[in-house]
Motif scaffolding. Structure first.
Motif, PDB file in Angstrom:
ATOM      1  N   PHE A  22      34.638  27.152  56.291  1.00 49.64           N
ATOM      2  CA  PHE A  22      34.861  26.022  57.196  1.00 49.64           C
ATOM      3  C   PHE A  22      33.675  25.064  57.225  1.00 49.64           C
ATOM      4  N   ASP A  23      32.471  25.563  56.979  1.00 50.99           N
ATOM      5  CA  ASP A  23      31.302  24.678  56.960  1.00 50.99           C
ATOM      6  C   ASP A  23      31.430  23.640  55.853  1.00 50.99           C
ATOM      7  N   THR A  24      31.875  24.089  54.682  1.00 50.62           N
ATOM      8  CA  THR A  24      32.065  23.155  53.569  1.00 50.62           C
ATOM      9  C   THR A  24      33.179  22.172  53.868  1.00 50.62           C
ATOM     10  N   LEU A  25      34.274  22.679  54.443  1.00 52.71           N
ATOM     11  CA  LEU A  25      35.400  21.807  54.766  1.00 52.71           C
ATOM     12  C   LEU A  25      35.021  20.763  55.817  1.00 52.71           C
ATOM     13  N   SER A  26      34.109  21.118  56.709  1.00 51.41           N
ATOM     14  CA  SER A  26      33.795  20.234  57.834  1.00 51.41           C
ATOM     15  C   SER A  26      32.727  19.200  57.516  1.00 51.41           C
ATOM     16  N   THR A  27      32.149  19.243  56.317  1.00 49.22           N
ATOM     17  CA  THR A  27      31.073  18.306  56.003  1.00 49.22           C
ATOM     18  C   THR A  27      31.540  16.856  56.059  1.00 49.22           C
ATOM     19  N   ALA A  28      32.814  16.607  55.785  1.00 47.88           N
ATOM     20  CA  ALA A  28      33.348  15.245  55.816  1.00 47.88           C
ATOM     21  C   ALA A  28      34.004  14.921  57.156  1.00 47.88           C
ATOM     22  N   GLY A  29      33.867  15.814  58.123  1.00 48.62           N
ATOM     23  CA  GLY A  29      34.487  15.601  59.430  1.00 48.62           C
ATOM     24  C   GLY A  29      35.776  16.379  59.545  1.00 48.62           C
ATOM     25  N   LEU A  30      36.883  15.687  59.772  1.00 53.51           N
ATOM     26  CA  LEU A  30      38.175  16.352  59.888  1.00 53.51           C
ATOM     27  C   LEU A  30      38.660  16.828  58.526  1.00 53.51           C
ATOM     28  N   PHE A  31      39.437  17.911  58.527  1.00 57.08           N
ATOM     29  CA  PHE A  31      40.058  18.373  57.291  1.00 57.08           C
ATOM     30  C   PHE A  31      41.494  18.777  57.593  1.00 57.08           C
ATOM     31  N   LEU A  32      42.304  18.779  56.554  1.00 57.15           N
ATOM     32  CA  LEU A  32      43.740  19.031  56.697  1.00 57.15           C
ATOM     33  C   LEU A  32      44.090  20.348  56.019  1.00 57.15           C
ATOM     34  N   LEU A  33      44.809  21.196  56.735  1.00 59.47           N
ATOM     35  CA  LEU A  33      45.327  22.435  56.184  1.00 59.47           C
ATOM     36  C   LEU A  33      46.773  22.189  55.781  1.00 59.47           C
ATOM     37  N   HIS A  34      47.051  22.157  54.502  1.00 62.28           N
ATOM     38  CA  HIS A  34      48.399  21.806  54.059  1.00 62.28           C
ATOM     39  C   HIS A  34      48.792  22.658  52.855  1.00 62.28           C
ATOM     40  N   GLY A  35      50.080  22.630  52.540  1.00 61.86           N
ATOM     41  CA  GLY A  35      50.606  23.389  51.419  1.00 61.86           C
ATOM     42  C   GLY A  35      52.095  23.574  51.579  1.00 61.86           C
ATOM     43  N   PRO A  36      52.768  24.049  50.540  1.00 62.30           N
ATOM     44  CA  PRO A  36      54.217  24.241  50.624  1.00 62.30           C
ATOM     45  C   PRO A  36      54.572  25.369  51.584  1.00 62.30           C
ATOM     46  N   THR A  37      55.825  25.406  51.969  1.00 63.79           N
ATOM     47  CA  THR A  37      56.309  26.464  52.852  1.00 63.79           C
ATOM     48  C   THR A  37      56.065  27.829  52.226  1.00 63.79           C
ATOM     49  N   GLY A  38      55.477  28.724  52.985  1.00 66.35           N
ATOM     50  CA  GLY A  38      55.188  30.058  52.490  1.00 66.35           C
ATOM     51  C   GLY A  38      53.834  30.201  51.830  1.00 66.35           C
ATOM     52  N   ALA A  39      53.046  29.115  51.823  1.00 68.05           N
ATOM     53  CA  ALA A  39      51.732  29.180  51.173  1.00 68.05           C
ATOM     54  C   ALA A  39      50.712  29.968  51.984  1.00 68.05           C
ATOM     55  N   GLY A  40      50.969  30.148  53.274  1.00 63.75           N
ATOM     56  CA  GLY A  40      50.053  30.934  54.104  1.00 63.75           C
ATOM     57  C   GLY A  40      49.287  30.126  55.129  1.00 63.75           C
ATOM     58  N   LYS A  41      49.731  28.897  55.395  1.00 62.45           N
ATOM     59  CA  LYS A  41      49.020  28.062  56.384  1.00 62.45           C
ATOM     60  C   LYS A  41      49.011  28.740  57.753  1.00 62.45           C
ATOM     61  N   THR A  42      50.174  29.181  58.199  1.00 67.07           N
ATOM     62  CA  THR A  42      50.267  29.828  59.500  1.00 67.07           C
ATOM     63  C   THR A  42      49.466  31.120  59.534  1.00 67.07           C
ATOM     64  N   SER A  43      49.436  31.827  58.407  1.00 64.74           N
ATOM     65  CA  SER A  43      48.716  33.099  58.362  1.00 64.74           C
ATOM     66  C   SER A  43      47.212  32.895  58.514  1.00 64.74           C
ATOM     67  N   VAL A  44      46.692  31.771  58.023  1.00 66.36           N
ATOM     68  CA  VAL A  44      45.270  31.479  58.213  1.00 66.36           C
ATOM     69  C   VAL A  44      44.972  31.324  59.698  1.00 66.36           C
ATOM     70  N   LEU A  45      45.820  30.585  60.401  1.00 65.51           N
ATOM     71  CA  LEU A  45      45.633  30.409  61.837  1.00 65.51           C
ATOM     72  C   LEU A  45      45.864  31.715  62.590  1.00 65.51           C
ATOM     73  N   ASP A  46      46.840  32.497  62.121  1.00 66.22           N
ATOM     74  CA  ASP A  46      47.068  33.813  62.721  1.00 66.22           C
ATOM     75  C   ASP A  46      45.835  34.694  62.574  1.00 66.22           C
ATOM     76  N   ALA A  47      45.179  34.597  61.421  1.00 61.70           N
ATOM     77  CA  ALA A  47      43.987  35.416  61.176  1.00 61.70           C
ATOM     78  C   ALA A  47      42.862  35.038  62.128  1.00 61.70           C
TER      79      ALA A  47
END
Length: 236
Positions: A22-47
């Protein structure tokens, strides 16, 4: 709260260890978590939620469900590690749910108990110090630092989970309590209560003054009419 690093092993759709920096992702400020259905976006937040509170939102950890990945090797245990800063403290939370694992002797499986550990980083010594291995102690510590229960965290922070709509539909009292904790409005509540006390005290003095004036007016009216004055005790 600021997230630094998340490691997910055999969790949800992730059969092996996946790391989110997350430190690398946040260097530019906001970042977007995206991907096709079933890619695991919700699972990252669940984790993230599982690391913080030991459970995931809603029905995704109900009866008959499991956090363990169906793609993970039998000897790879499900585990989540979250490195974060909250309340000015750098913490590391490691959790694993109860899960089956191959027996060390003989065939078959045995149940591995759920485990949790909490460590804190000391910048002075540049070392991690173990704080607790108790599920309850860790849960209480994280809840106190975040100022939110798991349900409140899921309603307000995990917007993609759809719980924010439930927050919006909640009654005014429930929303007020949650927002008060989120934005620490205790000092404003204290000022409001103090002003209310002053208002009540002033109203009481006005009522007493009105009563005295009425009593005096009554005595003056009696005196003007030549009637004996009533023995009404009057202060002042």
């Amino acid at each position: 709260m600021r997230l630094h690093r998340l490691e997910i092993t055999a969790f949800g759709p992730f059969g092996t260890t996946q790391t989110v920096d997350f430190d690398t992702l946040s260097t530019a400020g906001l970042f977007l978590l995206h991907g096709p259905t079933g890619a695991g976006k919700t699972s990252v937040l669940d984790a993230v939620c599982f690391a913080l509170y030991g459970s995931v939102p809603g029905a995704r950890q109900g009866p008959g469900t499991t956090l363990r990945s169906d793609h993970a090797p039998a000897d790879t245990l499900t585990e989540v590690l979250l490195d974060l800063t909250v309340g000015g403290r750098r913490l590391e939370i490691r959790r694993s749910p109860a899960q089956p694992r191959p027996k060390k002797r003989g065939g078959g499986f045995t149940t591995e108990k759920a485990q949790s550990t909490l460590r804190e980083y000391d910048p002075a010594t540049r070392a991690w110090t173990g704080l607790s291995k108790s599920h309850q102690e860790i849960g209480e510590e994280i809840t106190q630092l975040l100022g939110m229960s798991r349900d409140q965290f899921c309603q307000v922070v995990l917007l993609p989970q759809g719980d924010f709509a439930r927050f919006l539909r909640a009654d005014a009292e429930a929303r007020g309590k949650l927002l008060g904790r989120l934005f620490d409005t205790r000092r404003f509540a204290a000022v409001e209560e103090r002003l209310a006390e002053l208002r009540r005290a002033a109203a009481h003095r006005v009522e007493e003054g009105d009563a005295r004036l009425l009593a005096l007016a009554h005595r003056m009216a009696q005196a003007a009419a030549g009637l004996p004055a009533a023995r009404t005790p009057v202060e002042g």
